[in-house]
Every structure is written in structure tokens, then in C-alpha cells.
Write an enzyme that holds these catalytic residues in place. Structure first.
Site, PDB file in Angstrom:
ATOM      1  N   ASN A  96       0.813  -1.231  -0.108  1.00 61.95           N
ATOM      2  CA  ASN A  96       0.200   0.066  -0.072  1.00 61.95           C
ATOM      3  C   ASN A  96       0.778   1.315  -0.017  1.00 61.95           C
ATOM      4  OD1 ASN A  96       0.876  -0.407   2.579  1.00 61.95           O
ATOM      5  ND2 ASN A  96      -1.150   0.317   3.389  1.00 61.95           N
ATOM      6  N   GLU A 197       5.132  -3.312  12.408  1.00 62.35           N
ATOM      7  CA  GLU A 197       4.049  -2.343  12.166  1.00 62.35           C
ATOM      8  C   GLU A 197       2.879  -3.034  11.459  1.00 62.35           C
ATOM      9  OE1 GLU A 197       4.390   0.930  12.668  1.00 62.35           O
ATOM     10  OE2 GLU A 197       6.251   0.976  13.456  1.00 62.35           O
TER      11      GLU A 197
END
Ligand code: NAP
Length: 426
Positions: A96, A197
Site C-alpha cells: 500500500n 508495524e
């Protein structure tokens, strides 16, 4: 494996025209990544600037890796603290943000003195390779920045090798919580340093005291950026009873007026297609589930007439915490609105998640701002702001959203070991 010295036209000494040609070809291949993932041109350009900011930031941070001198408890001793690179860092990144997720890690790693092996996402491997060409041009020595693109069939095996090889000291991963847990298990065998993350489920709370117009602008930016496919995108809106109807009406109006689904190269386009059919199906599933339990579609709700992976920006009201869309990350252009009565109720709903990456709230009441900012169980809080990521600020989550922080003055610590040195007999 592609090494930083594998550039097609030689090393850092190439002539001016060679450099320009290489710049253009790097630019072109990065554009292919963005075309493949559907990010509109303006957002893609924004990401490139954001990515570069991590290299600039950490290049400066490299000069500030200070050690320490500690007053010793014995007269004949001196005590020092040295900071040293952890060693080889394996870096696994999602599609992304094909550039920024790499530079946010690699910038810190190189500044700390580590070498890196990057495994980009299968859907967007070209940016990682283009960054290799930039590394060549910048004079990064051969073998310091390495890329291992691989097919999805090989991903699990490559991931396992990276996370279990004793030569790798550090794993830094950005992606889903499910994958993060697999990598953590692999890394446990050799007790590697890890940064994770992972996924989010961001709440966006609008209190009665909020400036509604500001909240609507923040909601639009926070929900629909990258067509809802960022880890810090709002996943559930909680709106207080007194302001609820006005917020929903203005939000729906703004969605219709300001969001444009279409070709990412068209300057007007704000919403590209979703990454793949599976992503579209997840949005559809969340809408179907919510509607079957009593939610109302205020706007959108279905695939866009452009077809394929384009989806209408969607707003649902009458949403409850029993619905799937308020229990898991949608990762798409769906904004579900839950109505609440009290601050305590909103905070309880916001915190009833096993993840905690970003959280947002809108309030003009200073006491409430302090209370809620402190109570939200997330790593990052936006107060009257819907977009909060920037290079100077620590990015990361709590709970199952991850371990460690990226960017900011803290990010470099993820790639440094602290070594205590005691010199005796002086
Ligand atoms: P994903 O499936 O976990 O994939 C991310 C990366 O991990 C890709 O490179 C993928 O390779 C790789 N991967 C998948 N399975 C693996 C395995 N068994 N071993 C080693 N590597 C493996 O995540 P995604 O669905 O693409 O990305 C969206 C998720 O990322 C969302 O949950 C979002 O919230 C999260 N995210 C978090 C942050 C953050 O900073 N916290 C930022 C962005 C996104 P392939 O491409 O080959 O599958």
C-alpha cells in the site's frame, strides 16, 4: 538477489545523460507499481516526497547516535555506553506504500550502520528495485541495500529463511497482524530484534463539542486516502448523539462532492481501484453483514460502475458494535457510523479492540482533549486532525498493532544495540 551495484548502466560515475536516462527509467518503473495498486497520481507523488523525507531525516540522525559516559561507582573504573548497529536487517513490506514503507525502515537501518535485505510485496516489487538504482547513484556500497522480490508462492519460504537465518539480526515488518505473528514465531528461534508495524482499527470520535465542518474534513481525509487502504485509515466512526445527524448529513454531502472515483492519471480522481478482487469482496461482506443487522446505506454501498476493483465511497449509519465492520479492519472505502451518548461509552468502544495503531477525535473542550488523548489505547492520536503521519513523529502501535516505532528521533534505536563498557583497574 538484486544488489545495489546491479544497476543496468554502471555505478555512480555515469555521465549526466546516463543519470537522466536512469532517473527516467526509475521514475517509470515506480509508476508501474502505483498503476498496479491503483494509487492516484497526486497521492503517489505525495508518497515519493514522504519516502524521500525518511532518507533525509535519518541521514541527519546518523550524526546524532550519541553514546554515554556514566559516573562509575568505583574510583578505578570508567563506564561507557556505545551504540552499535544490530547487524543485517531483513525488511518485509506491504503494497500500500511501495516506497515509503521501505525508506522508513531502510533510512534508519543504513544510518545506524546496518545492511539490509528487502522483501517487497509481490503486487508492488518495482519501487524496491528502483530504490536500488537510487542507492547506486547515491554511492551506497555494493551489498548494503539488497532486494529479494519473490512470487507469492515463495513468500512464506523466503520469509522463514529471513526470520530464521542466524546471519540476520533484525526483522522489521509492515503488514497484517496475522503475518506479523507468523514472523514473530520464526524470529523467536534465534531471538532476533523485531519491529512490527501491523494492522489497525482506528476509531474516529466526534464529540458534541466538535467543530463539525473540521471533523467532516478530517473524516474525509482519514477514511478515504488511498481508497481506505492505509493502516491508519479510520475504520469506525463514533459520533455523539447531539451532533450525530448534522455530522452524517455533512459527511455524506462531502463524500459526494469531493470524492471522485476514476483513472488515477486524471487530475480530478481521488479514489482509485482497490488492490484486488479479494479486497472488494471484503468491503462487500462488511456492508452486507451491517445492512442485514439494521445498518442504513447513506451513500455508496456497491461496486462502482467503472467495474473491476472500483468501489463507491460508502457511508453507513445505524451501525452497532455487533457488526463485522466495527470488529475488524475493512481496509477499503467504507465509513460505518455508530451513535453514542457519553464520553465513557465512546472510549470503551474505541478501546474494545485487540489492536491500537491510530485514533482520532474531535472536541473543542480542553479538559476532554486531555482525558481522551490519555485514555485511548493507541500509539498515535489525532486531536482535531485526520492526517497525522510525518517524518518527525514516532509511528507505531500498541496491543496487536505492533512493536517499536518508526521515523522520528526514536526510529533509529530499532537498529542499534546498546553496549556497556566497563574499564577497570585505572
Ligand atoms: P500482508 O499480507 O501481511 O503482506 C505484507 C508483506 O508480508 C508482503 O510483502 C507479503 O508478501 C509478506 N508476507 C505475507 N505472508 C508472509 C509470510 N508468511 N512470510 C513472510 N512474508 C509474508 O499484508 P497486506 O494485506 O498486504 O497489507 C495490509 C496490512 O498491512 C493491513 O493490515 C495494514 O493495516 C497493514 N499495514 C500496517 C502499517 C503500519 O505501519 N502499521 C502500514 C501499512 C500497512 P506477498 O506480497 O508476497 O504476499
Amino acid at each position: 538477489m538484486v544488489r545495489a551495484d546491479d544497476g543496468e548502466q554502471g555505478g555512480a560515475g555515469a555521465d549526466h545523460h546516463g543519470r537522466e536516462r536512469r532517473y527516467e527509467s526509475r521514475h517509470r518503473i515506480q509508476m508501474i507499481d502505483y498503476t498496479m495498486m491503483g494509487k492516484p497520481l497526486k497521492e503517489a507523488q505525495g508518497e515519493i516526497v514522504y519516502s524521500a523525507s525518511f532518507l533525509e531525516w535519518f541521514a541527519e540522525e546518523a550524526r546524532r547516535i550519541y553514546g554515554d559516559v556514566i559516573p562509575a561507582s568505583a574510583k578505578d573504573r570508567r563506564v561507557l555506553v556505545l551504540k552499535q548497529p544490530v547487524g543485517v536487517a531483513a525488511i518485509i513490506t506491504p503494497w500500500n506504500f511501495p516506497s515509503a514503507m521501505i525508506t522508513r525502515k531502510v533510512g534508519a537501518a543504513l544510518a545506524a550502520g546496518c545492511t539490509v535485505v528487502v522483501k517487497p510485496a509481490e503486487d508492488t516489487p518495482l519501487s524496491a528495485l528502483a530504490l536500488g538504482e537510487l542507492a547506486n547513484q547515491a554511492g551506497i556500497p555494493a551489498g548494503v541495500y539488497n532486494v529479494v522480490p519473490c512470487s507469492r508462492q515463495q513468500t512464506a519460504a523466503v520469509g522463514e529463511v529471513l526470520c530464521t537465518d542466524p546471519l540476520v539480526s533484525k526483522i522489521s515488518f509492515t503488514g497484517s497482524t496475522a503475518t506479523g505473528k507468523i514472523l514473530l514465531k520464526h524470529a523467536a528461534g534465534t531471538v532476533k530484534r523485531v519491529s512490527m508495524e501491523l494492522g489497525g482499527h482506528a476509531p474516529f470520535i466526534v464529540f458534541d463539542s466538535a467543530d463539525v465542518d473540521r471533523a467532516v474534513a478530517g473524516a474525509l481525509a482519514s477514511k478515504y486516502r488511498n481508497s481506505g487502504q492505509t493502516c491508519v485509515c479510520t475504520n469506525r466512526f463514533l459520533v455523539q448523539k447531539g451532533i450525530h445527524d448534522e455530522f452524517v448529513e455533512k459527511f455524506a454531502k462531502a463524500i459526494k462532492k469531493e470524492l471522485h472515483v476514476g483513472n488515477g492519471f486524471d487530475a480530478k480522481t481521488t479514489q482509485g481501484p482497490l488492490i484486488n478482487e479479494k479486497a472488494v469482496e471484503k468491503v462487500e461482506k462488511h456492508i452486507k453483514d451491517a445492512v442485514s443487522q439494521g445498518a442504513s446505506i447513506v451513500t455508496g454501498g456497491k461496486r462502482h460502475s467503472l467495474g473491476k476493483n472500483f468501489f463507491e465511497p460508502t457511508l453507513l449509519s445505524n451501525v452497532t458494535t455487533k457488526m463485522l465492520c466495527t470488529q475488524e479492519e475493512t481496509f477499503g472505502p467504507l465509513a460505518p457510523v455508530i451513535k453514542f451518548e457519553t464520553e465513557a461509552e465512546a472510549v470503551a468502544i474505541a478501546n474494545a479492540a485487540n489492536v491500537g495503531l491510530a485514533g482520532y477525535f474531535y472536541s473543542q473542550d480542553p479538559a476532554q482533549i486531555w482525558r481522551v488523548a490519555e485514555q485511548l489505547e493507541v500509539g498515535m492520536v489525532g486531536v482535531n486532525e485526520g492526517i497525522i503521519s510525518s517524518v518527525e513523529c514516532p509511528f507505531g502501535g500498541v496491543k496487536e498493532s505492533g512493536l517499536g516505532r518508526e521515523g522520528s528521533k526514536y526510529g533509529i534505536d530499532e537498529y542499534l544495540e546498546i553496549k556497556y563498557v566497563c574499564i577497570g583497574g585505572l
